[in-house]
Design a protein around this motif. Sequence first.
Motif, PDB file in Angstrom:
ATOM      1  N   ARG A  54      -5.104 -86.353 -23.666  1.00 27.08           N
ATOM      2  CA  ARG A  54      -5.924 -85.175 -23.993  1.00 27.08           C
ATOM      3  C   ARG A  54      -5.634 -84.104 -22.960  1.00 27.08           C
ATOM      4  O   ARG A  54      -5.814 -84.310 -21.758  1.00 27.08           O
ATOM      5  N   ALA A  55      -5.155 -82.960 -23.420  1.00 26.78           N
ATOM      6  CA  ALA A  55      -4.860 -81.864 -22.505  1.00 26.78           C
ATOM      7  C   ALA A  55      -6.159 -81.264 -21.984  1.00 26.78           C
ATOM      8  O   ALA A  55      -7.069 -80.957 -22.763  1.00 26.78           O
ATOM      9  N   LEU A  56      -6.260 -81.091 -20.676  1.00 32.84           N
ATOM     10  CA  LEU A  56      -7.446 -80.509 -20.050  1.00 32.84           C
ATOM     11  C   LEU A  56      -7.168 -79.081 -19.599  1.00 32.84           C
ATOM     12  O   LEU A  56      -7.790 -78.582 -18.674  1.00 32.84           O
ATOM     13  N   PHE A  57      -6.235 -78.444 -20.281  1.00 30.80           N
ATOM     14  CA  PHE A  57      -5.908 -77.042 -20.012  1.00 30.80           C
ATOM     15  C   PHE A  57      -5.739 -76.357 -21.365  1.00 30.80           C
ATOM     16  O   PHE A  57      -5.466 -77.017 -22.373  1.00 30.80           O
ATOM     17  N   PRO A  58      -5.901 -75.033 -21.427  1.00 28.12           N
ATOM     18  CA  PRO A  58      -5.779 -74.326 -22.710  1.00 28.12           C
ATOM     19  C   PRO A  58      -4.366 -74.382 -23.265  1.00 28.12           C
ATOM     20  O   PRO A  58      -3.392 -74.314 -22.518  1.00 28.12           O
ATOM     21  N   PHE A  59      -4.268 -74.518 -24.587  1.00 25.37           N
ATOM     22  CA  PHE A  59      -2.970 -74.457 -25.252  1.00 25.37           C
ATOM     23  C   PHE A  59      -2.621 -72.990 -25.490  1.00 25.37           C
ATOM     24  O   PHE A  59      -2.505 -72.534 -26.619  1.00 25.37           O
ATOM     25  N   ASP A  60      -2.468 -72.218 -24.414  1.00 26.84           N
ATOM     26  CA  ASP A  60      -2.245 -70.793 -24.605  1.00 26.84           C
ATOM     27  C   ASP A  60      -0.817 -70.360 -24.300  1.00 26.84           C
ATOM     28  O   ASP A  60      -0.291 -69.458 -24.920  1.00 26.84           O
ATOM     29  N   GLU A  61      -0.169 -71.012 -23.343  1.00 23.82           N
ATOM     30  CA  GLU A  61       1.185 -70.626 -22.976  1.00 23.82           C
ATOM     31  C   GLU A  61       1.808 -71.732 -22.121  1.00 23.82           C
ATOM     32  O   GLU A  61       1.093 -72.528 -21.513  1.00 23.82           O
ATOM     33  N   PRO A  62       3.139 -71.824 -22.116  1.00 22.88           N
ATOM     34  CA  PRO A  62       3.778 -72.810 -21.244  1.00 22.88           C
ATOM     35  C   PRO A  62       3.427 -72.520 -19.790  1.00 22.88           C
ATOM     36  O   PRO A  62       3.294 -71.372 -19.387  1.00 22.88           O
ATOM     37  N   ARG A  63       3.253 -73.556 -19.017  1.00 22.24           N
ATOM     38  CA  ARG A  63       2.856 -73.379 -17.623  1.00 22.24           C
ATOM     39  C   ARG A  63       3.562 -74.391 -16.741  1.00 22.24           C
ATOM     40  O   ARG A  63       4.103 -75.386 -17.214  1.00 22.24           O
ATOM     41  N   ARG A  64       3.559 -74.120 -15.462  1.00 23.33           N
ATOM     42  CA  ARG A  64       4.259 -74.981 -14.511  1.00 23.33           C
ATOM     43  C   ARG A  64       3.449 -76.226 -14.176  1.00 23.33           C
ATOM     44  O   ARG A  64       4.010 -77.262 -13.825  1.00 23.33           O
ATOM     45  N   VAL A  65       2.123 -76.140 -14.266  1.00 20.53           N
ATOM     46  CA  VAL A  65       1.255 -77.275 -13.962  1.00 20.53           C
ATOM     47  C   VAL A  65       0.411 -77.600 -15.193  1.00 20.53           C
ATOM     48  O   VAL A  65      -0.184 -76.706 -15.796  1.00 20.53           O
ATOM     49  N   GLU A  66       0.377 -78.880 -15.561  1.00 21.25           N
ATOM     50  CA  GLU A  66      -0.406 -79.335 -16.703  1.00 21.25           C
ATOM     51  C   GLU A  66      -1.338 -80.458 -16.257  1.00 21.25           C
ATOM     52  O   GLU A  66      -1.016 -81.234 -15.360  1.00 21.25           O
ATOM     53  N   THR A  92      10.451 -82.713 -11.881  1.00 20.34           N
ATOM     54  CA  THR A  92       9.106 -82.934 -12.407  1.00 20.34           C
ATOM     55  C   THR A  92       8.371 -83.969 -11.555  1.00 20.34           C
ATOM     56  O   THR A  92       8.909 -85.035 -11.259  1.00 20.34           O
ATOM     57  N   MET A  93       7.139 -83.653 -11.189  1.00 21.36           N
ATOM     58  CA  MET A  93       6.317 -84.561 -10.383  1.00 21.36           C
ATOM     59  C   MET A  93       5.085 -84.984 -11.176  1.00 21.36           C
ATOM     60  O   MET A  93       4.497 -84.181 -11.890  1.00 21.36           O
ATOM     61  N   GLU A  94       4.703 -86.257 -11.034  1.00 22.77           N
ATOM     62  CA  GLU A  94       3.468 -86.752 -11.630  1.00 22.77           C
ATOM     63  C   GLU A  94       2.522 -87.173 -10.510  1.00 22.77           C
ATOM     64  O   GLU A  94       2.888 -87.963  -9.645  1.00 22.77           O
ATOM     65  N   ASN A  95       1.315 -86.618 -10.540  1.00 20.72           N
ATOM     66  CA  ASN A  95       0.252 -86.984  -9.601  1.00 20.72           C
ATOM     67  C   ASN A  95      -0.868 -87.589 -10.441  1.00 20.72           C
ATOM     68  O   ASN A  95      -1.519 -86.887 -11.209  1.00 20.72           O
ATOM     69  N   LEU A  96      -1.065 -88.903 -10.323  1.00 20.37           N
ATOM     70  CA  LEU A  96      -1.957 -89.614 -11.236  1.00 20.37           C
ATOM     71  C   LEU A  96      -3.016 -90.385 -10.457  1.00 20.37           C
ATOM     72  O   LEU A  96      -2.724 -90.973  -9.416  1.00 20.37           O
ATOM     73  N   VAL A  97      -4.254 -90.376 -10.971  1.00 22.71           N
ATOM     74  CA  VAL A  97      -5.342 -91.148 -10.379  1.00 22.71           C
ATOM     75  C   VAL A  97      -5.986 -91.996 -11.468  1.00 22.71           C
ATOM     76  O   VAL A  97      -6.186 -91.536 -12.597  1.00 22.71           O
ATOM     77  N   VAL A  98      -6.249 -93.261 -11.154  1.00 25.69           N
ATOM     78  CA  VAL A  98      -6.902 -94.172 -12.083  1.00 25.69           C
ATOM     79  C   VAL A  98      -8.402 -94.122 -11.840  1.00 25.69           C
ATOM     80  O   VAL A  98      -8.859 -94.247 -10.701  1.00 25.69           O
ATOM     81  N   THR A  99      -9.179 -93.929 -12.898  1.00 19.83           N
ATOM     82  CA  THR A  99     -10.637 -93.880 -12.747  1.00 19.83           C
ATOM     83  C   THR A  99     -11.327 -95.095 -13.357  1.00 19.83           C
ATOM     84  O   THR A  99     -12.437 -95.442 -12.965  1.00 19.83           O
ATOM     85  N   MET A 124      -6.975 -92.595 -16.935  1.00 21.26           N
ATOM     86  CA  MET A 124      -6.249 -91.958 -15.838  1.00 21.26           C
ATOM     87  C   MET A 124      -6.289 -90.451 -16.012  1.00 21.26           C
ATOM     88  O   MET A 124      -6.443 -89.951 -17.133  1.00 21.26           O
ATOM     89  N   TYR A 125      -6.139 -89.745 -14.911  1.00 27.05           N
ATOM     90  CA  TYR A 125      -6.005 -88.285 -14.947  1.00 27.05           C
ATOM     91  C   TYR A 125      -4.686 -87.922 -14.291  1.00 27.05           C
ATOM     92  O   TYR A 125      -4.365 -88.405 -13.204  1.00 27.05           O
ATOM     93  N   LEU A 126      -3.929 -87.107 -14.984  1.00 29.72           N
ATOM     94  CA  LEU A 126      -2.571 -86.795 -14.576  1.00 29.72           C
ATOM     95  C   LEU A 126      -2.347 -85.299 -14.399  1.00 29.72           C
ATOM     96  O   LEU A 126      -2.712 -84.516 -15.278  1.00 29.72           O
ATOM     97  N   VAL A 127      -1.792 -84.930 -13.253  1.00 30.27           N
ATOM     98  CA  VAL A 127      -1.349 -83.555 -13.018  1.00 30.27           C
ATOM     99  C   VAL A 127       0.181 -83.580 -13.052  1.00 30.27           C
ATOM    100  O   VAL A 127       0.802 -84.251 -12.231  1.00 30.27           O
ATOM    101  N   MET A 128       0.745 -82.865 -14.006  1.00 31.44           N
ATOM    102  CA  MET A 128       2.198 -82.796 -14.167  1.00 31.44           C
ATOM    103  C   MET A 128       2.688 -81.452 -13.628  1.00 31.44           C
ATOM    104  O   MET A 128       2.214 -80.398 -14.034  1.00 31.44           O
ATOM    105  N   THR A 129       3.623 -81.499 -12.695  1.00 28.86           N
ATOM    106  CA  THR A 129       4.151 -80.264 -12.103  1.00 28.86           C
ATOM    107  C   THR A 129       5.641 -80.175 -12.356  1.00 28.86           C
ATOM    108  O   THR A 129       6.385 -81.118 -12.049  1.00 28.86           O
ATOM    109  N   TYR A 130       6.082 -79.065 -12.940  1.00 30.21           N
ATOM    110  CA  TYR A 130       7.494 -78.844 -13.219  1.00 30.21           C
ATOM    111  C   TYR A 130       8.140 -78.032 -12.100  1.00 30.21           C
ATOM    112  O   TYR A 130       7.462 -77.297 -11.381  1.00 30.21           O
ATOM    113  N   ALA A 131       9.449 -78.152 -11.988  1.00 29.94           N
ATOM    114  CA  ALA A 131      10.161 -77.397 -10.952  1.00 29.94           C
ATOM    115  C   ALA A 131      10.043 -75.919 -11.195  1.00 29.94           C
ATOM    116  O   ALA A 131       9.960 -75.122 -10.258  1.00 29.94           O
ATOM    117  N   GLU A 132      10.006 -75.521 -12.460  1.00 25.37           N
ATOM    118  CA  GLU A 132       9.867 -74.099 -12.782  1.00 25.37           C
ATOM    119  C   GLU A 132       9.281 -73.963 -14.180  1.00 25.37           C
ATOM    120  O   GLU A 132       9.360 -74.883 -14.999  1.00 25.37           O
TER     121      GLU A 132
END
Length: 254
Positions: A162-174, A195-202, A243-251
């Motif tokens: 489930r995306a926790l950010f608006p589906f408005d435009e491509p972005r570097r962090v999701e 691409t980096m994945e920062n994940l936490v298990v709840t 889990m909650y995941l922060v996905m960060t792209y190089a650009e």
Amino acid sequence: MGHGLAHVKSVRENTPPSAEDAESTPSPVKGKGRKKEQDAKKAEAPPPEAPSSEEEWAYEVAHADSSTDLAPIVGRNLRRLRTQRGLSLERLAKASGVSRAMLGQIELGQSAPTINVIWKIARALGIPFSALISTTAQSGTRLMRASQSKRLASHDGSFSSRALFPFDEPRRVEFYELRLAAHAEEHADAHPPGTMENLVVTVGTVEIDRGDEHHVLAAGDAILFEADVAHVYRNTGNVDAVMYLVMTYAETVG
């Protein structure tokens, strides 16, 4: 929402039978000589090309728990991004590993792809995941109610995002909420370089395999890793993991 995909046909249903399929249909045969001739032809015939089973087609089509209203959005974005890059469906199919028939059905908004299929397409196009699920940009504060959330799921529904950010435009962090059913695992292909994945298990315990690395995360544990190699999320417990995941792209890629 669980039955929202009732009107969305599978690729198998939308694809007319091929000549090979027609020839494989048995027909009445008279005489032993005719039967021997057919047996000889069957022995010489090459094996059918993939996909050759219902399971392979089903793998590409999302579970009924996915949001059906995302299908036309993904379809429009895919067609626009593919044509901008001058790619035919055939070339994109070869680059992504997603069948040409499935790509065509996605562009028509007639099939909802799985999470893994969208990742394959995004990687082949060199774009962030969000570029395929984005809608028209809006400014100002955005409130995203859980009851109105849009979910993407694996073909069997054991893994959902489930995306926790608006589906408005491509972005570097999701930012995503991930759910993995008990005793289930999800295989993720390599993401674009950097691409980096920062994940936490709840909730629950999750095992993560990245190449030769193996990590076990209990509730409250977090991990940061480079996601440009294939990796696996595995739930060996008896409860669904969250889990909650922060996905960060190089650009950012539009």
